[in-house]
Write a protein that holds these residues in place. Structure first.
Motif, PDB file in Angstrom:
ATOM      1  N   GLU A  31     -90.865 -73.619  22.553  1.00 41.88           N
ATOM      2  CA  GLU A  31     -91.057 -74.993  23.115  1.00 41.88           C
ATOM      3  C   GLU A  31     -91.893 -75.780  22.444  1.00 41.88           C
ATOM      4  OE1 GLU A  31     -90.914 -75.151  27.405  1.00 41.88           O
ATOM      5  OE2 GLU A  31     -91.143 -73.176  27.513  1.00 41.88           O
ATOM      6  N   PRO A  32     -91.405 -76.932  22.255  1.00 39.53           N
ATOM      7  CA  PRO A  32     -92.244 -78.026  21.407  1.00 39.53           C
ATOM      8  C   PRO A  32     -93.661 -78.169  21.751  1.00 39.53           C
ATOM      9  CG  PRO A  32     -90.090 -78.675  21.640  1.00 39.53           C
ATOM     10  CD  PRO A  32     -90.202 -77.836  22.431  1.00 39.53           C
ATOM     11  N   ASP A  33     -94.661 -78.562  21.012  1.00 38.13           N
ATOM     12  CA  ASP A  33     -95.960 -78.758  21.397  1.00 38.13           C
ATOM     13  C   ASP A  33     -95.942 -79.932  22.454  1.00 38.13           C
ATOM     14  OD1 ASP A  33     -96.920 -76.542  20.289  1.00 38.13           O
ATOM     15  OD2 ASP A  33     -97.645 -77.727  18.442  1.00 38.13           O
ATOM     16  N   TRP A  34     -95.240 -80.812  22.241  1.00 43.15           N
ATOM     17  CA  TRP A  34     -95.403 -82.150  22.691  1.00 43.15           C
ATOM     18  C   TRP A  34     -95.047 -81.853  24.482  1.00 43.15           C
ATOM     19  CZ3 TRP A  34     -91.245 -83.620  26.072  1.00 43.15           C
ATOM     20  CH2 TRP A  34     -90.046 -83.110  25.650  1.00 43.15           C
ATOM     21  N   GLN A  35     -94.312 -81.027  24.666  1.00 39.49           N
ATOM     22  CA  GLN A  35     -93.895 -80.493  26.332  1.00 39.49           C
ATOM     23  C   GLN A  35     -95.375 -80.076  26.880  1.00 39.49           C
ATOM     24  OE1 GLN A  35     -90.678 -77.574  26.196  1.00 39.49           O
ATOM     25  NE2 GLN A  35     -89.189 -79.502  26.179  1.00 39.49           N
ATOM     26  N   ARG A  36     -96.262 -79.341  26.212  1.00 39.39           N
ATOM     27  CA  ARG A  36     -97.363 -78.987  26.710  1.00 39.39           C
ATOM     28  C   ARG A  36     -98.403 -80.176  26.721  1.00 39.39           C
ATOM     29  NH1 ARG A  36    -100.543 -74.550  28.375  1.00 39.39           N
ATOM     30  NH2 ARG A  36    -102.464 -75.549  28.830  1.00 39.39           N
ATOM     31  N   MET A  55     -95.993 -70.563  31.929  1.00 35.65           N
ATOM     32  CA  MET A  55     -96.583 -70.935  30.453  1.00 35.65           C
ATOM     33  C   MET A  55     -95.610 -71.372  29.619  1.00 35.65           C
ATOM     34  SD  MET A  55     -99.219 -70.573  28.777  1.00 35.65           S
ATOM     35  CE  MET A  55    -100.822 -69.841  28.883  1.00 35.65           C
ATOM     36  N   VAL A  56     -95.970 -72.080  28.763  1.00 35.15           N
ATOM     37  CA  VAL A  56     -94.734 -72.499  27.688  1.00 35.15           C
ATOM     38  C   VAL A  56     -94.779 -71.552  26.492  1.00 35.15           C
ATOM     39  CG1 VAL A  56     -94.599 -74.435  25.966  1.00 35.15           C
ATOM     40  CG2 VAL A  56     -95.778 -75.042  28.178  1.00 35.15           C
ATOM     41  N   SER A  57     -93.548 -71.088  26.358  1.00 35.10           N
ATOM     42  CA  SER A  57     -93.183 -70.211  25.152  1.00 35.10           C
ATOM     43  C   SER A  57     -93.339 -70.997  23.838  1.00 35.10           C
ATOM     44  CB  SER A  57     -91.748 -69.674  25.391  1.00 35.10           C
ATOM     45  OG  SER A  57     -90.806 -70.740  24.908  1.00 35.10           O
ATOM     46  N   ASP A  58     -93.495 -69.932  22.833  1.00 36.18           N
ATOM     47  CA  ASP A  58     -93.504 -70.557  21.401  1.00 36.18           C
ATOM     48  C   ASP A  58     -92.257 -71.213  20.993  1.00 36.18           C
ATOM     49  OD1 ASP A  58     -95.839 -68.907  21.045  1.00 36.18           O
ATOM     50  OD2 ASP A  58     -95.198 -67.288  20.541  1.00 36.18           O
TER      51      ASP A  58
END
Length: 175
Positions: free
Chosen positions: A6-11, A1-4
């Motif tokens: 980490e930038p949205d672009w990575q998701r 899961m992407v953490s808070d």
């Protein structure tokens, strides 16, 4: 899961690949792709394949296409140098080749060994017939990757999205 943190672009990289029907994500571990790799590994509908070296991914993706499935190769710009001979496979058999490349040897690079290949990445890809686009801001990632995926998968083309270091962030030497 992407953490808070980490930038949205990575998701968005993962989300765009998933929406494009990608079922295989090949990669050599890289911090810039960490979020997409974690999400791919956690998704039961995606085969996440860790590679020994980047050029293996090109052959793997050709095989996935022959089996009727889509894939993407995640790598760092230094890995493009490993792929030059193998990139010749794509124009010979015309399979969709989608690559997402995190840049090194770019803005604010601390490791001078990364500079030669980082500076050569885009010209080398273009010389090998790969269409390239570059994202340096978060808002550019999703639309550029969607367009590259469309051109790769609908046109049996070789396409690469380059994720610049200004997007990824300045790296620090950590001991």
């Amino acid at each position: 899961m992407v953490s808070d943190s980490e930038p949205d672009w990575q998701r968005e990289v993962f989300d765009v690949l998933k929406a494009a029907g990608v079922r295989h994500v090949c990669y050599v571990p890289d911090a810039g792709h960490a979020a997409a790799i974690r999400l791919a590994e956690a998704d039961p509908g995606i085969e996440a394949v860790v590679l020994t070296t980047e050029e293996e991914g090109i052959g793997y993706l050709a095989g996935a296409w022959l089996g009727g499935e889509r894939g993407a190769l995640l790598m760092q710009s230094s890995g493009v140098g490993n792929c030059i001979n193998t990139l010749a496979l794509q124009p010979c058999i015309r399979f969709p080749l989608l690559m997402v490349v995190t840049m090194r040897g770019d803005w604010a690079e601390f490791n001078h060994w990364q500079n030669p290949m980082g500076q050569a990445t885009e010209p080398v890809l273009k010389q090998m017939g790969v269409m390239t686009w570059r994202a340096d801001a978060p808002a550019e990632v999703s639309p550029l990757l969607r367009g590259a995926a469309t051109m790769a998968f609908e046109g049996d083309s070789a396409c690469a999205l380059l994720l610049g270091q200004r997007l990824i962030g300045e790296k620090e030497w950590v001991k």
